[in-house]
Structure formats: C-alpha cells, structure tokens
Design an enzyme around this catalytic site. Structure first.
Site, short mmCIF file in Angstrom:
data_model
loop_
_atom_site.label_atom_id
_atom_site.label_comp_id
_atom_site.label_asym_id
_atom_site.label_seq_id
_atom_site.Cartn_x
_atom_site.Cartn_y
_atom_site.Cartn_z
N ARG A 118 33.83 43.95 24.22
CA ARG A 118 33.32 42.81 23.45
C ARG A 118 31.94 43.09 22.88
O ARG A 118 31.30 42.19 22.35
CB ARG A 118 33.26 41.57 24.33
CG ARG A 118 34.61 41.13 24.78
CD ARG A 118 34.55 39.79 25.47
NE ARG A 118 35.76 39.60 26.22
CZ ARG A 118 36.00 38.56 26.99
NH1 ARG A 118 35.11 37.62 27.10
NH2 ARG A 118 37.14 38.46 27.63
N GLU A 178 35.80 45.59 35.49
CA GLU A 178 36.42 45.58 34.16
C GLU A 178 35.32 45.50 33.11
O GLU A 178 34.58 44.53 33.07
CB GLU A 178 37.35 44.37 34.06
CG GLU A 178 37.94 44.16 32.67
CD GLU A 178 38.65 42.80 32.53
OE1 GLU A 178 39.17 42.28 33.54
OE2 GLU A 178 38.66 42.27 31.40
N LYS A 237 47.52 38.93 34.13
CA LYS A 237 46.28 38.16 34.08
C LYS A 237 46.65 36.74 33.61
O LYS A 237 47.54 36.59 32.76
CB LYS A 237 45.37 38.84 33.06
CG LYS A 237 44.10 38.12 32.70
CD LYS A 237 43.28 39.01 31.76
CE LYS A 237 42.28 38.22 30.96
NZ LYS A 237 40.92 38.73 31.13
C1 3PG Z 1 37.86 37.34 30.85
O1 3PG Z 1 37.99 38.02 29.86
O2 3PG Z 1 38.49 37.57 31.87
C2 3PG Z 1 37.00 36.14 30.80
O3 3PG Z 1 36.33 36.03 29.60
C3 3PG Z 1 36.05 35.98 31.92
O4 3PG Z 1 35.78 34.66 31.88
P1 3PG Z 1 34.45 34.00 32.47
O5 3PG Z 1 33.31 34.53 31.63
O6 3PG Z 1 34.67 32.51 32.28
O7 3PG Z 1 34.34 34.40 33.90
#
Ligand code: 3PG
Length: 212
Positions: A48, A44, A132
């Site tokens: 960002r 994914e 999710k």
């Molecule tokens: C996401 O968008 O799924 C999360 O920001 C991932 O989270 P993590 O950086 O804590 O793994």
C-alpha cells in the site's frame, strides 16, 4: 500439501498477524526485528506504499527470525513480484481468477479474502480452505463469522479490518478462526517515529492473546 496446511504450518500457532504499512523501506528491518522480539515472527507487509516491495525484500532477506508475507495483492503480477521479493505467503483482499491462476502456478500459498457464503464456497471449490475475512468489523464482525461455522464447517478464517486487542477474543473464541490480523500492533505513527520499543511491547501483549 494444501495451501491451508502450508499456511497453518508457517503461522505455527501465532494468533495475531501484524498488518504493516511501511512508507520508508529503511524501517522494514528494525520493525520486523521488534515484532519478532515481541513474539510475532509472522508479519504481513502490505503493498500500500510505493516502496512496499523494497521493504518486503529487506525484511525477508535480513531478518532471519521473521516469516514475511505480502498483503494487499490485487493481481497475478503483484503475486509474482511479491514472491520474487521473498514473500513466504500472499494475502489478498478477495479472490479473482487471475490470482487463483497465479497461486496454482506457485509454491507460495495464497490467503485470499472472502466474505459472502458464495465467495467462500467459490474459494473452497478452488481448494482454498483458509481464508481472510476482510473487512471483518464492517462486514458483520464475529457474529457474522459465527453464523458460518455450521453451514461451512471446513473453512477457517483470519479476520482482519477493525480487529484490535479489545475485540480480539470475540474472534479468537470462534471455532472457525485460526488467527486474526491487524495494524494495531504497529501503528503508522509509531513506525514513523521509529519507536521500536513501543512496538515490541504491543507485539508482546498481542502474542499472548489466545481463545478463552
Ligand atoms: C488489512 O488489510 O488486513 C486491514 O487493512 C487491516 O485492518 P486494520 O488497519 O483495521 O487493522
């Protein structure tokens, strides 16, 4: 075919989905290749970073062995841009009417975030039964998700947010968890350093995670 079935087919049993932040699109192809070599073909790429769509386009076009999705999709416009860039699936932190409309108009499946029973029920009513769970740890973690197994038995989740190799099994062992996601497999510093061997090794470890 429902979005949930399309997603389950695409993920093909992969239990860990790397959540990626790619600042330099030049890193997209070697990163996707390293993850695939480590056994994580489904990835994914989050929107960002300013050039995330370009990173997505390159990985989707050039890395045949990868199944590239787009994450952090907040609007119908981003949904369309990401699909046009080659995203095979779309991940969003939550559900909005605009995103649902975009998903209805598209063959690209949506994996939207939901936390509360009300949010989950609204997504379910819209025909979405693979969701999710984000931000997983902050929202109540595996204990929270476990409490949903009985009342909302037909919805499955991909928890992300604070999920790591350490707590992965707390989630994977739950009946309503199909996979987990996280950035621990490809941390920013390793991507920036171009340390593809280290990322491949992390992916290989993650690819072995299974319910126990
Ligand atoms: C996401 O968008 O799924 C999360 O920001 C991932 O989270 P993590 O950086 O804590 O793994």
């Amino acid at each position: 075919m429902t979005a949930a079935n399309t997603l389950i087919d695409l993920f093909a049993g992969q239990t860990v989905i790397p959540v990626l932040r790619i600042a330099d699109p030049a890193n997209a192809v070697p990163l996707a290749r390293a993850l695939a070599r480590g056994g994580l073909r489904v990835i994914e790429i989050t929107l960002r970073t300013p050039d995330a769509l370009e990173a997505l386009r390159r990985a989707a076009l050039e890395v045949e062995e990868a199944i590239v999705g787009a994450g952090t999709i907040l609007s119908a416009r981003q949904f369309e841009q990401a699909s046009a860039a080659g995203a095979k699936f779309i991940v969003s932190p939550g559900v909005t009417p605009g995103l649902l409309a975009a998903a209805n108009d598209s063959a690209t499946p949506l994996l939207p975030g939901a936390i509360t029973p009300g949010e989950i029920m609204a997504a379910r009513e819209a025909g979405l039964t693979f969701l999710k769970f984000f931000p997983a740890e902050q929202a109540g973690g595996a204990a929270f998700l476990k409490a949903l197994v009985s009342p909302i038995a037909d919805v499955r989740f991909c928890p992300t947010g604070g999920v790591t190799a350490k707590n992965a099994n707390d989630y994977l062992n739950l009946k309503n968890v199909a996979c987990i996601g996280g950035s621990w497999v490809a941390p920013d510093d390793l991507i920036e350093a171009g340390d593809w061997n280290a990322i491949e090794a992390l992916a290989r470890e993650a690819s072995k995670l299974r319910p126990i």
